[in-house]
Write a protein that holds these residues in place. Structure first.
Motif, PDB file in Angstrom:
ATOM      1  N   TRP A   1       0.859  -1.183   0.000  1.00  9.67           N
ATOM      2  CA  TRP A   1       0.000   0.000   0.000  1.00  9.67           C
ATOM      3  C   TRP A   1       0.899   1.238   0.000  1.00  9.67           C
ATOM      4  N   ILE A   2       0.347   2.321  -0.502  1.00  9.73           N
ATOM      5  CA  ILE A   2       1.037   3.606  -0.452  1.00  9.73           C
ATOM      6  C   ILE A   2       0.024   4.679  -0.068  1.00  9.73           C
ATOM      7  N   LYS A   3       0.371   5.424   0.956  1.00  8.18           N
ATOM      8  CA  LYS A   3      -0.443   6.553   1.393  1.00  8.18           C
ATOM      9  C   LYS A   3       0.211   7.808   0.848  1.00  8.18           C
ATOM     10  N   ILE A   4      -0.530   8.549   0.041  1.00 13.59           N
ATOM     11  CA  ILE A   4       0.012   9.726  -0.626  1.00 13.59           C
ATOM     12  C   ILE A   4      -0.401  10.987   0.131  1.00 13.59           C
ATOM     13  N   GLU A   5       0.592  11.775   0.521  1.00 15.44           N
ATOM     14  CA  GLU A   5       0.355  13.061   1.168  1.00 15.44           C
ATOM     15  C   GLU A   5       1.270  14.073   0.483  1.00 15.44           C
ATOM     16  N   GLY A   6       0.675  14.875  -0.426  1.00 13.10           N
ATOM     17  CA  GLY A   6       1.480  15.816  -1.205  1.00 13.10           C
ATOM     18  C   GLY A   6       2.396  15.051  -2.139  1.00 13.10           C
ATOM     19  N   ASP A   7       3.711  15.312  -2.026  1.00 12.36           N
ATOM     20  CA  ASP A   7       4.664  14.596  -2.881  1.00 12.36           C
ATOM     21  C   ASP A   7       5.428  13.520  -2.107  1.00 12.36           C
ATOM     22  N   VAL A   8       4.854  13.087  -0.970  1.00 14.42           N
ATOM     23  CA  VAL A   8       5.458  12.035  -0.154  1.00 14.42           C
ATOM     24  C   VAL A   8       4.543  10.816  -0.139  1.00 14.42           C
ATOM     25  N   GLY A   9       5.144   9.650  -0.338  1.00 18.21           N
ATOM     26  CA  GLY A   9       4.408   8.396  -0.257  1.00 18.21           C
ATOM     27  C   GLY A   9       4.952   7.556   0.877  1.00 18.21           C
ATOM     28  N   THR A  10       4.047   7.062   1.730  1.00 21.44           N
ATOM     29  CA  THR A  10       4.418   6.147   2.808  1.00 21.44           C
ATOM     30  C   THR A  10       4.003   4.753   2.356  1.00 21.44           C
ATOM     31  N   ILE A  11       4.927   3.792   2.416  1.00 21.26           N
ATOM     32  CA  ILE A  11       4.716   2.472   1.832  1.00 21.26           C
ATOM     33  C   ILE A  11       4.839   1.380   2.887  1.00 21.26           C
ATOM     34  N   GLY A  12       3.962   0.383   2.766  1.00 19.94           N
ATOM     35  CA  GLY A  12       4.022  -0.788   3.636  1.00 19.94           C
ATOM     36  C   GLY A  12       3.368  -1.962   2.944  1.00 19.94           C
TER      37      GLY A  12
ATOM     38  N   PHE B   1       6.795   0.819   6.143  1.00 19.29           N
ATOM     39  CA  PHE B   1       8.168   0.416   5.861  1.00 19.29           C
ATOM     40  C   PHE B   1       9.077   1.610   5.583  1.00 19.29           C
ATOM     41  N   PHE B   2       8.686   2.442   4.624  1.00 20.73           N
ATOM     42  CA  PHE B   2       9.520   3.598   4.296  1.00 20.73           C
ATOM     43  C   PHE B   2       8.684   4.688   3.650  1.00 20.73           C
ATOM     44  N   LYS B   3       9.250   5.888   3.651  1.00 21.47           N
ATOM     45  CA  LYS B   3       8.630   7.045   3.002  1.00 21.47           C
ATOM     46  C   LYS B   3       9.539   7.482   1.876  1.00 21.47           C
ATOM     47  N   LEU B   4       8.920   7.902   0.766  1.00 23.23           N
ATOM     48  CA  LEU B   4       9.726   8.384  -0.344  1.00 23.23           C
ATOM     49  C   LEU B   4       9.156   9.651  -0.935  1.00 23.23           C
ATOM     50  N   LYS B   5      10.055  10.398  -1.556  1.00 21.17           N
ATOM     51  CA  LYS B   5       9.649  11.580  -2.317  1.00 21.17           C
ATOM     52  C   LYS B   5       9.239  11.063  -3.687  1.00 21.17           C
ATOM     53  N   ILE B   6       7.985  11.274  -4.039  1.00 17.48           N
ATOM     54  CA  ILE B   6       7.420  10.728  -5.269  1.00 17.48           C
ATOM     55  C   ILE B   6       8.064  11.391  -6.488  1.00 17.48           C
ATOM     56  N   LYS B   7       8.523  10.554  -7.409  1.00 20.37           N
ATOM     57  CA  LYS B   7       9.186  11.033  -8.624  1.00 20.37           C
ATOM     58  C   LYS B   7       8.173  11.390  -9.710  1.00 20.37           C
ATOM     59  N   ASP B   8       7.138  10.558  -9.891  1.00 22.60           N
ATOM     60  CA  ASP B   8       6.176  10.749 -10.982  1.00 22.60           C
ATOM     61  C   ASP B   8       4.787  10.313 -10.509  1.00 22.60           C
ATOM     62  N   LYS B   9       3.943  11.295 -10.188  1.00 26.25           N
ATOM     63  CA  LYS B   9       2.601  10.961  -9.682  1.00 26.25           C
ATOM     64  C   LYS B   9       1.754  10.209 -10.701  1.00 26.25           C
ATOM     65  N   ASN B  10       2.088  10.272 -11.982  1.00 26.58           N
ATOM     66  CA  ASN B  10       1.337   9.525 -12.994  1.00 26.58           C
ATOM     67  C   ASN B  10       1.426   8.017 -12.764  1.00 26.58           C
ATOM     68  N   GLU B  11       2.483   7.563 -12.088  1.00 23.33           N
ATOM     69  CA  GLU B  11       2.621   6.133 -11.792  1.00 23.33           C
ATOM     70  C   GLU B  11       1.511   5.638 -10.864  1.00 23.33           C
ATOM     71  N   LEU B  12       0.913   6.539 -10.122  1.00 21.08           N
ATOM     72  CA  LEU B  12      -0.171   6.162  -9.205  1.00 21.08           C
ATOM     73  C   LEU B  12      -1.402   5.664  -9.961  1.00 21.08           C
ATOM     74  N   ASP B  13      -1.542   6.067 -11.225  1.00 22.88           N
ATOM     75  CA  ASP B  13      -2.719   5.698 -12.010  1.00 22.88           C
ATOM     76  C   ASP B  13      -2.848   4.188 -12.204  1.00 22.88           C
ATOM     77  N   SER B  14      -1.734   3.461 -12.124  1.00 23.47           N
ATOM     78  CA  SER B  14      -1.772   2.010 -12.344  1.00 23.47           C
ATOM     79  C   SER B  14      -2.123   1.236 -11.073  1.00 23.47           C
ATOM     80  N   LEU B  15      -2.262   1.933  -9.960  1.00 23.41           N
ATOM     81  CA  LEU B  15      -2.561   1.272  -8.688  1.00 23.41           C
ATOM     82  C   LEU B  15      -4.060   1.208  -8.433  1.00 23.41           C
ATOM     83  N   MET B  16      -4.443   0.356  -7.477  1.00 20.59           N
ATOM     84  CA  MET B  16      -5.856   0.125  -7.169  1.00 20.59           C
ATOM     85  C   MET B  16      -6.300   0.914  -5.941  1.00 20.59           C
ATOM     86  N   ASN B  17      -7.601   1.236  -5.902  1.00 20.02           N
ATOM     87  CA  ASN B  17      -8.168   1.790  -4.677  1.00 20.02           C
ATOM     88  C   ASN B  17      -8.508   0.620  -3.737  1.00 20.02           C
TER      89      ASN B  17
END
Length: 126
Positions: free
Chosen positions: A12-23, A97-113
């Motif tokens: 999963w990834i929680k998106i807050e602005g340009d930061v994604g938290t992943i687990g 697990f980790f937080k990252l600075k999102i490089k390309d928000k368009n990549e989120l389009d391939s993920l599921m709700n």
């Protein structure tokens, strides 16, 4: 406002602005069983969408952790390295697990709700 998306690899990834938290998802922890070890990416590491970004080991198996999107690791969650069992008790909240600075928000389009992921997890059986 934050948004949560899910991958077919049960991250999963929680998106807050340009930061994604992943687990990893609750479904993933149920498949793995009791988690006894976790390895996380180092801060400053660049990760690519669907690339390996860590490892979890359980009493049943070892499994790679993939990153659902590309970015640079800003922080990792040392508390789950010290106590991997936290992942089983709260995988989609405190046991990120980790937080990252999102490089390309368009990549989120391939993920599921959440609804799409729940259906996928139920139908895939893995």
């Amino acid at each position: 406002m934050s948004e949560v998306k899910y991958s077919k690899e049960h991250e999963w990834i929680k998106i807050e602005g340009d930061v994604g938290t992943i687990g990893i998802t609750q479904h993933a922890t149920e498949m793995l069983g009791d988690i006894v070890f976790v390895e996380l990416p180092d801060v400053g590491t660049s990760v690519e969408k669907d690339g390996n970004a860590g490892v979890v080991e359980s009493t049943k198996a070892a499994s790679d952790v993939y990153t659902p999107i590309s970015g640079e690791v800003m922080e990792n969650n040392q508390s789950i390295v010290d106590d991997p069992g936290k992942i089983n008790s709260d995988p989609e909240n405190e046991a990120w697990f980790f937080k990252l600075k999102i490089k390309d928000k368009n990549e989120l389009d391939s993920l599921m709700n959440k609804d799409e992921y729940d259906k996928f997890a139920k139908e895939s059986g893995n």
